[in-house]
Structures are given as C-alpha cells and as structure tokens.
Scaffold this motif. Structure first.
Motif, PDB file in Angstrom:
ATOM      1  N   MET A 282      68.569 105.808 -54.723  1.00 21.02           N
ATOM      2  CA  MET A 282      67.387 106.289 -55.444  1.00 21.02           C
ATOM      3  C   MET A 282      67.343 107.820 -55.469  1.00 21.02           C
ATOM      4  SD  MET A 282      66.074 103.579 -56.520  1.00 21.02           S
ATOM      5  CE  MET A 282      67.811 103.116 -56.569  1.00 21.02           C
ATOM      6  N   LYS A 283      67.748 108.447 -54.393  1.00 22.90           N
ATOM      7  CA  LYS A 283      67.801 109.913 -54.364  1.00 22.90           C
ATOM      8  C   LYS A 283      68.798 110.432 -55.396  1.00 22.90           C
ATOM      9  CE  LYS A 283      66.463 110.451 -49.496  1.00 22.90           C
ATOM     10  NZ  LYS A 283      66.881 110.924 -48.151  1.00 22.90           N
ATOM     11  N   ILE A 284      69.920 109.740 -55.523  1.00 16.12           N
ATOM     12  CA  ILE A 284      70.920 110.154 -56.504  1.00 16.12           C
ATOM     13  C   ILE A 284      70.377 109.999 -57.924  1.00 16.12           C
ATOM     14  CG2 ILE A 284      73.192 109.595 -57.464  1.00 16.12           C
ATOM     15  CD1 ILE A 284      74.089 108.928 -54.596  1.00 16.12           C
ATOM     16  N   LEU A 285      69.608 108.943 -58.166  1.00 16.54           N
ATOM     17  CA  LEU A 285      69.005 108.781 -59.490  1.00 16.54           C
ATOM     18  C   LEU A 285      68.152 109.985 -59.855  1.00 16.54           C
ATOM     19  CD1 LEU A 285      67.835 105.037 -59.733  1.00 16.54           C
ATOM     20  CD2 LEU A 285      70.037 106.043 -60.325  1.00 16.54           C
ATOM     21  N   TRP A 286      67.344 110.441 -58.908  1.00 12.63           N
ATOM     22  CA  TRP A 286      66.487 111.591 -59.182  1.00 12.63           C
ATOM     23  C   TRP A 286      67.300 112.881 -59.307  1.00 12.63           C
ATOM     24  CZ3 TRP A 286      62.226 111.264 -61.484  1.00 12.63           C
ATOM     25  CH2 TRP A 286      61.319 110.236 -61.237  1.00 12.63           C
ATOM     26  N   GLN A 287      68.379 112.990 -58.546  1.00 12.47           N
ATOM     27  CA  GLN A 287      69.216 114.178 -58.662  1.00 12.47           C
ATOM     28  C   GLN A 287      69.889 114.250 -60.033  1.00 12.47           C
ATOM     29  OE1 GLN A 287      71.831 113.628 -55.315  1.00 12.47           O
ATOM     30  NE2 GLN A 287      70.396 114.527 -53.844  1.00 12.47           N
ATOM     31  N   VAL A 288      70.371 113.104 -60.526  1.00 18.19           N
ATOM     32  CA  VAL A 288      70.980 113.073 -61.859  1.00 18.19           C
ATOM     33  C   VAL A 288      69.929 113.396 -62.919  1.00 18.19           C
ATOM     34  CG1 VAL A 288      72.098 111.601 -63.585  1.00 18.19           C
ATOM     35  CG2 VAL A 288      72.817 111.487 -61.197  1.00 18.19           C
ATOM     36  N   TRP A 289      68.735 112.850 -62.760  1.00 18.13           N
ATOM     37  CA  TRP A 289      67.644 113.155 -63.692  1.00 18.13           C
ATOM     38  C   TRP A 289      67.370 114.659 -63.699  1.00 18.13           C
ATOM     39  CZ3 TRP A 289      62.921 115.537 -62.987  1.00 18.13           C
ATOM     40  CH2 TRP A 289      62.001 115.433 -64.031  1.00 18.13           C
ATOM     41  N   ALA A 290      67.290 115.263 -62.522  1.00 17.10           N
ATOM     42  CA  ALA A 290      67.009 116.698 -62.427  1.00 17.10           C
ATOM     43  C   ALA A 290      68.130 117.525 -63.049  1.00 17.10           C
ATOM     44  CB  ALA A 290      66.799 117.103 -60.972  1.00 17.10           C
TER      45      ALA A 290
END
Length: 306
Positions: A282-290
C-alpha cells in the motif's frame, strides 16, 4: 485549460474523496453504466455465427460511443472534466479495498478470505494466509496499472474522450475478454484492444515501482518474470512489486474448482507472507501515485516556461 492541470486536480480530488458511498448509493457509477452497455451488447450480439465479427462490431460501438460521450462532456467545461476524470481514477478506492484485506487477515482467516473475494476472481474458500496476501498484492499491482496509471496516461493523451474510451474497453475486457467457450470469439477484439491500450502504462507502472524501490538493477529479472506471466501486461507491475517487496507472487491458484499451474513471479523469494507485506504494498501504491503527480506537475511547469 491544460490537460495536465486537469489531471493533477482530478488526482488530488480522487485521493481526497475516493468514491463516496453517499453519492454512488444514489447514482449509478459510470463504471456500472459501462458494464450495462457491455452486457447489452453481449446479450444482443453474442449468438449464432460470426461471433468474432460481431465482437469487433460491439467493441467498435463501445469505443466510438465512449469517445463521443467524452467529447460531449468535455465541452461542458473544465469542472466537469475534472469531476469525470476523478470519478474514473481508482487510487483511494484501490488502497482502501486492499487495505481491508490486511485488516481482515489480522483478525481471522475466514474474514480475510471473504474480503479478498471482493477483489479477485479466483477461488478463495480454501486459501491460507499467504495465498490471501499474494492475491491482495497481485490485485494491488495490476489495478495500480489499469485503474490509476493507464487512465491518467490516456487522459493526458486524449483528454476525457481518451479516458472514457480506455475505461469502456477495459470494462469490456473484464467482462467478456475470456478464453472460454462463450467469449473466446466474441470477446477477442476487446481483449486484444485492451492489451494494446495497456501496453505502455503497464510497463511504466513496473518501471516506477522499480525506481522507487531501488530495484532497477533487477530489471532484467523483472522483465523475464513479466514475460512468463499469463497476461502480456499484468506481469510487469506484479513482477516489479514482487522484487520491491522481496516476495514471491503468482504461482498455482484455483478458478471454478480447477487448479491452474501458473508460473511464479520472483519464485525464489519468500512465500510465507501476510498483512505486513500487504501494508508495504500500500505504501508503494501511494509512492507511485505521488511520483505520477510529480511528473504531471513537472509537465505543467515545463509548459508554462515554454
């Protein structure tokens, strides 16, 4: 207004609000309406002879109809474009649905099986904890590509018409793009067009995951795993996510009571995983979004300078 500006606003709106229940419990979501259109064409055309030709006609009608609707909506102004784009992005809802699996897995295995069944099509009733976690992470990686990055990509290239066309074809693929007796011919064109539309976004998603996780040195291995995947596109974000987390994904699973012996992704890595690995995904999902938002902002700044 610049398409990149519209996309940045839509991404922020989606991240803040997601898909509020108070709204979509009263209105039919655009994705549901697209599904209704696919179902209508399936019922009317998927019969008799020349099913592949009829499928091509159905796919053409969907694509052209979506493009024209998008063109009409975009003529209503930037506010409508932002609202429509935000509605068709899935960042917050994706994170929420997959996070729910991690929460359920911490509580009990039966809860986790019921929760993961909402986001995957494979059989879940006999899953153990690691299989639940793998299913959730695989869904997160694949849907990051076709629910966030691909819609953003096609909105940038084609505005709201491009985004709606993509969503129509992606919806059709999820409903009729199966290699079974009913859809092998009728769903052929939708599946092939969806493969084409996701070709670049899937690889971009994989690349961004690898760069953020500092696993770009393993890119050759990611590519090899992606090529062994049953899907020509889903393997890219899944293989990158597996290397980012240091876990094995994919492998054998059951569909409709039948075991399918699919290839492992990052086979030699850890297979005993759980809620902690889902949370890291989930952290990676937000990092890719950012990172995506940052790239869009760079594009905006560059256009202003030039």
């Amino acid at each position: 207004m610049n398409t990149a500006v519209l996309l940045a606003c839509a991404m922020l709106l989606d991240a803040a609000l997601g898909e509020p229940d108070w709204l979509w419990s009263r209105l039919r979501h655009p994705a549901v309406l697209l599904g209704d259109a696919v179902r209508f064409l399936d019922q009317r055309l998927n019969n008799g002879v020349q099913k592949r030709l009829k499928g091509v006609a159905a796919t053409t009608v969907l694509a052209l109809g979506a493009w024209l609707i998008g063109y009409g909506l975009s003529a209503l102004g930037p506010v409508v474009e932002i609202l429509c784009c935000a509605t068709l992005l899935a960042q917050k809802s994706l994170v929420q649905h997959v996070s729910d699996v991690a929460t359920a897995l911490r509580q009990s295995l039966p809860d986790a099986r019921r929760t993961v069944a909402r986001i995957v099509s494979r059989d879940t009733s006999e899953m153990d904890g690691p299989r639940v976690a793998r299913a959730a992470i695989e869904s997160a990686a694949e849907n990051l590509s076709d629910g966030v990055i691909a819609p953003a990509f096609w909105f940038l290239l084609g505005g709201l018409p491009g985004l709606l066309l993509y969503k129509a074809i992606n919806t059709a693929d999820s409903m009729i793009g199966y290699r079974n007796e009913r859809y092998a011919e009728f769903g052929w064109s939708a599946a092939r067009l969806d493969d084409l539309l996701n070709l670049v976004p899937a690889r971009l998603t994989g690349l961004m995951i690898a760069l953020l996780a500092n696993t770009q040195s393993q890119w050759h291995e990611i590519v090899m795993d992606a090529k062994r995947h049953v899907s020509p596109n889903a393997g890219w974000p899944e293989a990158a996510m597996a290397r980012a987390l240091g876990v094995a994904l994919a492998g054998p699973r059951s569909y409709h009571g039948q075991i399918r012996h699919l290839a492992w992704v990052n086979e030699d890595a850890r297979k005993e995983i759980g809620a902690q690995e889902i949370a890291r995904a989930m952290k990676i999902l937000w990092q890719v979004w950012a990172l995506t938002l940052g790239l869009v902002m760079v594009g905006i700044a560059t256009s202003l300078l030039w």
